[in-house]
Design a protein around this motif. Structure first.
Motif, short mmCIF file in Angstrom:
data_model
loop_
_atom_site.label_atom_id
_atom_site.label_comp_id
_atom_site.label_asym_id
_atom_site.label_seq_id
_atom_site.Cartn_x
_atom_site.Cartn_y
_atom_site.Cartn_z
N ASN A 52 84.24 22.73 51.58
CA ASN A 52 82.88 23.15 51.25
C ASN A 52 82.86 24.69 51.31
O ASN A 52 82.79 25.28 52.38
CB ASN A 52 81.89 22.56 52.25
CG ASN A 52 80.46 23.04 52.02
OD1 ASN A 52 80.16 23.67 51.00
ND2 ASN A 52 79.59 22.74 52.97
N VAL A 107 76.94 12.50 50.81
CA VAL A 107 76.61 13.92 50.67
C VAL A 107 76.01 14.42 51.99
O VAL A 107 75.03 13.87 52.47
CB VAL A 107 75.59 14.15 49.53
CG1 VAL A 107 75.28 15.64 49.39
CG2 VAL A 107 76.12 13.59 48.21
N TYR A 166 80.07 26.44 53.25
CA TYR A 166 79.80 25.92 54.59
C TYR A 166 79.15 26.98 55.46
O TYR A 166 79.53 28.15 55.45
CB TYR A 166 81.11 25.44 55.23
CG TYR A 166 80.94 24.73 56.54
CD1 TYR A 166 79.97 23.74 56.70
CD2 TYR A 166 81.75 25.04 57.63
CE1 TYR A 166 79.81 23.08 57.90
CE2 TYR A 166 81.60 24.38 58.85
CZ TYR A 166 80.62 23.41 58.98
OH TYR A 166 80.46 22.76 60.18
N LYS A 192 83.59 18.29 51.33
CA LYS A 192 82.79 17.56 50.35
C LYS A 192 83.60 16.38 49.83
O LYS A 192 84.81 16.46 49.62
CB LYS A 192 82.42 18.49 49.19
CG LYS A 192 81.60 19.69 49.60
CD LYS A 192 81.52 20.73 48.49
CE LYS A 192 80.80 20.22 47.26
NZ LYS A 192 80.60 21.31 46.27
N THR A 227 76.21 18.09 55.00
CA THR A 227 76.27 19.56 55.13
C THR A 227 77.61 20.00 55.70
O THR A 227 77.81 21.17 55.97
CB THR A 227 75.18 20.05 56.11
OG1 THR A 227 75.42 19.44 57.40
CG2 THR A 227 73.79 19.69 55.64
N HIS A 249 75.64 19.47 50.29
CA HIS A 249 76.66 19.67 49.26
C HIS A 249 76.09 19.60 47.85
O HIS A 249 76.69 20.15 46.91
CB HIS A 249 77.76 18.61 49.40
CG HIS A 249 78.47 18.64 50.72
ND1 HIS A 249 79.08 17.54 51.28
CD2 HIS A 249 78.66 19.65 51.61
CE1 HIS A 249 79.62 17.86 52.44
NE2 HIS A 249 79.38 19.14 52.66
#
Length: 534
Positions: free
Chosen positions: A229, A208, A232, A214, A210, A114
């Motif tokens: 996100n 934080v 993503y 977020k 992936t 992120h």
């Protein structure tokens, strides 16, 4: 002012006030109701019984923390929808050597954290270095699932190395049958090294990863807000723009919030409310597949529970059937072992301690019990395995009083409760466990082996025979032989009685009728990337 001007002024005033009120209403709905607010932004609000403790999944064991981080950070391997079958995650595929000592992972390509940094083999290695160089306090699950930390004699993992940008090789000190299942657990989600190296302590408040969402904001004991996100790596996900975890400790208040539309999904539904939810056309009832056990723990390092006869007496004293009928109302079955029947290796041949106050009194007389009052710790929050800790504690208190054991019910805030219990400070405590990976090791070894005293073994129970059996089961690759070992371990645990297993429950959740694609996972940690708010 003439009448025409006066009327015009009044109409303009009404229009202005209406606009202001409409704007206020729109803001309220955008922050709360999933179906309200800006039609272009869809918000999903999940009501739960307690706040998270920390948002660093490697540093916690509580479900409320892991349930949030599940949507922020991702593991190398995932569990399938509604099962503990292993499927690709941040690793698209993997291979295991014949001796079970080397695992090679091919990573997904083009994935970003992120904060914009790259997910790659180096990032994976840094996460493992962080865990392997930790300790039981900072990384309790790592010790429980991988035997120990770098250089320790029981450590499962010897080395984790990068082989190029997209391949990771893990070498073990000795084979571990549930190794891949352990890697799929939420505590071993891959975090951004840039973030935790910059601020190791602050990371637990500003995670934080992936994942599909977020982190945005955390208002303690109120709400944790995540946002979509937009970059993503799994295209088309998530389906909603904002995900809010709202803490509402009281089960009835949480259901009222759902009914009024302030939240979209409510966890921890009272079993007594199931019929009314099913009869409400605006709501839907969800049942989480049962993979849990609720129990009364007896800390064996504290008097009077250092005496096995006292522990056995308490097992005979508690009317488990009455507790299950009164507080679970058809959504649980009486427990007799430290793991649920759905787990391979469950020993159904064990005869449970029958409810027999007279036998309990006899055992107390034969023991070293001195008649002193004990502390009985009651869980302050509803959990899937225990809908009302206070009332269950009161029922147990009466059962103990009937055999001549006085008890004082003690309460703490949830985070404090877990911390103090993990240090062995409770005499008797209510707690439970939702399985992380569907393996017997995750119950018996994690919760009742000496390796995990101070992490997940809150009773401080240790036994040479069970330790030997459980360690052997970890390296046995023949599943039938593993099952036989776990059955043997359960016989010893039943005799030693560090717990009073209470219930295997079917946790209930409810949602508004406009929720689509929500399938509660048996592990208790749900991903909301495929959930839609219509």
């Amino acid at each position: 002012m003439n009448k025409r001007k006066s009327l015009t002024f009044v109409l303009l005033l009404v229009l202005v006030l209406s606009t202001i009120l409409a704007a206020c209403g729109s803001k309220k709905e955008e922050g709360g109701k999933g179906s309200g607010g800006d039609a272009k932004e869809k918000t999903l609000v999940y009501g739960r019984g307690a706040d998270s403790v920390k948002l660093d999944p490697s540093a916690v064991t509580d479900g409320e923390s892991l349930g949030v981080t599940k949507n922020i950070m991702e593991t190398l391997i995932n569990f399938g929808e509604g099962s503990t079958e292993l499927v690709p995650g941040l690793a698209e595929k993997w291979e295991t050597s014949k001796d079970g000592l080397t695992y090679t992972f091919e990573l997904q390509k083009g994935v970003k954290f992120h904060d914009g940094s790259d997910f790659n083999a180096e990032a994976v290695v840094k996460n493992f270095d962080r865990w392997m160089n930790g300790n039981a306090e900072s990384n309790p699950y790592f010790q429980s699932m991988f035997g120990g930390f770098k250089g320790e004699k029981n450590a499962v993992i010897k080395e984790v190395k990068a082989d190029g940008d997209d391949q990771v090789v893990m070498t073990l000190n000795h084979a571990q049958a549930p190794f891949l299942k352990n890697l799929a657990m939420t505590p071993f989600a891959i975090a951004s090294p840039t973030a935790f190296e910059k601020d190791a302590k602050g990371f637990e408040k500003n995670p934080v990863g992936t994942g599909p969402f977020k982190f945005v904001e955390w208002k303690r004991n109120d709400a944790i807000t995540l946002e979509k996100n937009k970059d993503y790596w799994q295209k088309g996900l998530p389906k909603v723009d904002k995900l809010i975890f709202r803490s509402i400790p009281d089960n009835s208040a949480r259901l009222n919030a759902l009914t009024s539309g302030d939240i979209d999904i409510a966890d921890g539904i009272n079993p007594s409310d199931a019929a009314s939810i099913e009869g409400n056309a605006d709501l839907q009832l969800f049942k989480r597949p049962s993979l849990n056990v609720g129990y009364l723990g007896l800390t064996v390092t504290r008097k009077p529970f250092d005496d096995k006869k006292v522990r056995q007496a308490v097992n005979h004293a508690i009317d488990k059937k009455a507790i299950v009928e009164a507080f679970f109302e058809g959504q649980a079955e009486v427990a007799k072992n430290a793991m649920p029947p759905v787990i391979q290796g469950f020993n159904d041949e064990i005869t449970d301690y029958e409810y027999d106050p007279e036998k309990a009194k006899k055992l107390l007389k034969e023991s070293n019990y001195d008649g002193k009052e004990i502390e009985l710790w009651a869980m302050p929050v509803p959990r899937p395995y225990m809908p009302d800790g206070q009332k269950i504690a009161e029922a147990i208190q009466k059962n103990l009083e009937d055999i001549g054991m006085k008890s004082k019910i003690v309460n703490y805030e949830w985070g404090t409760y877990l911390e103090k219990a993990s240090k062995g400070e409770a005499d008797a405590f209510l707690l439970g466990w939702t399985g992380d990976n569907g393996d017997a090791d995750n119950f018996l070894y994690t919760l009742l082996d000496e390796d995990n005293i101070g992490s997940n073994n809150y009773t401080y129970f240790k036994n040479d025979k069970t330790h030997k059996i459980l360690k052997q089961a970890q390296i046995e690759v023949d599943e039938d032989k593993r099952a036989a070992l776990y059955k043997e371990a359960q016989e010893i645990l039943h005799e030693e009685a560090p717990w009073v297993p209470l219930a295997y429950s079917t946790p209930l959740l409810a949602g508004n009728k406009n929720i689509k694609g929500f399938n509660p996972h048996p592990t208790g940690s749900d991903r909301f990337d495929t959930v839609e708010v219509e």
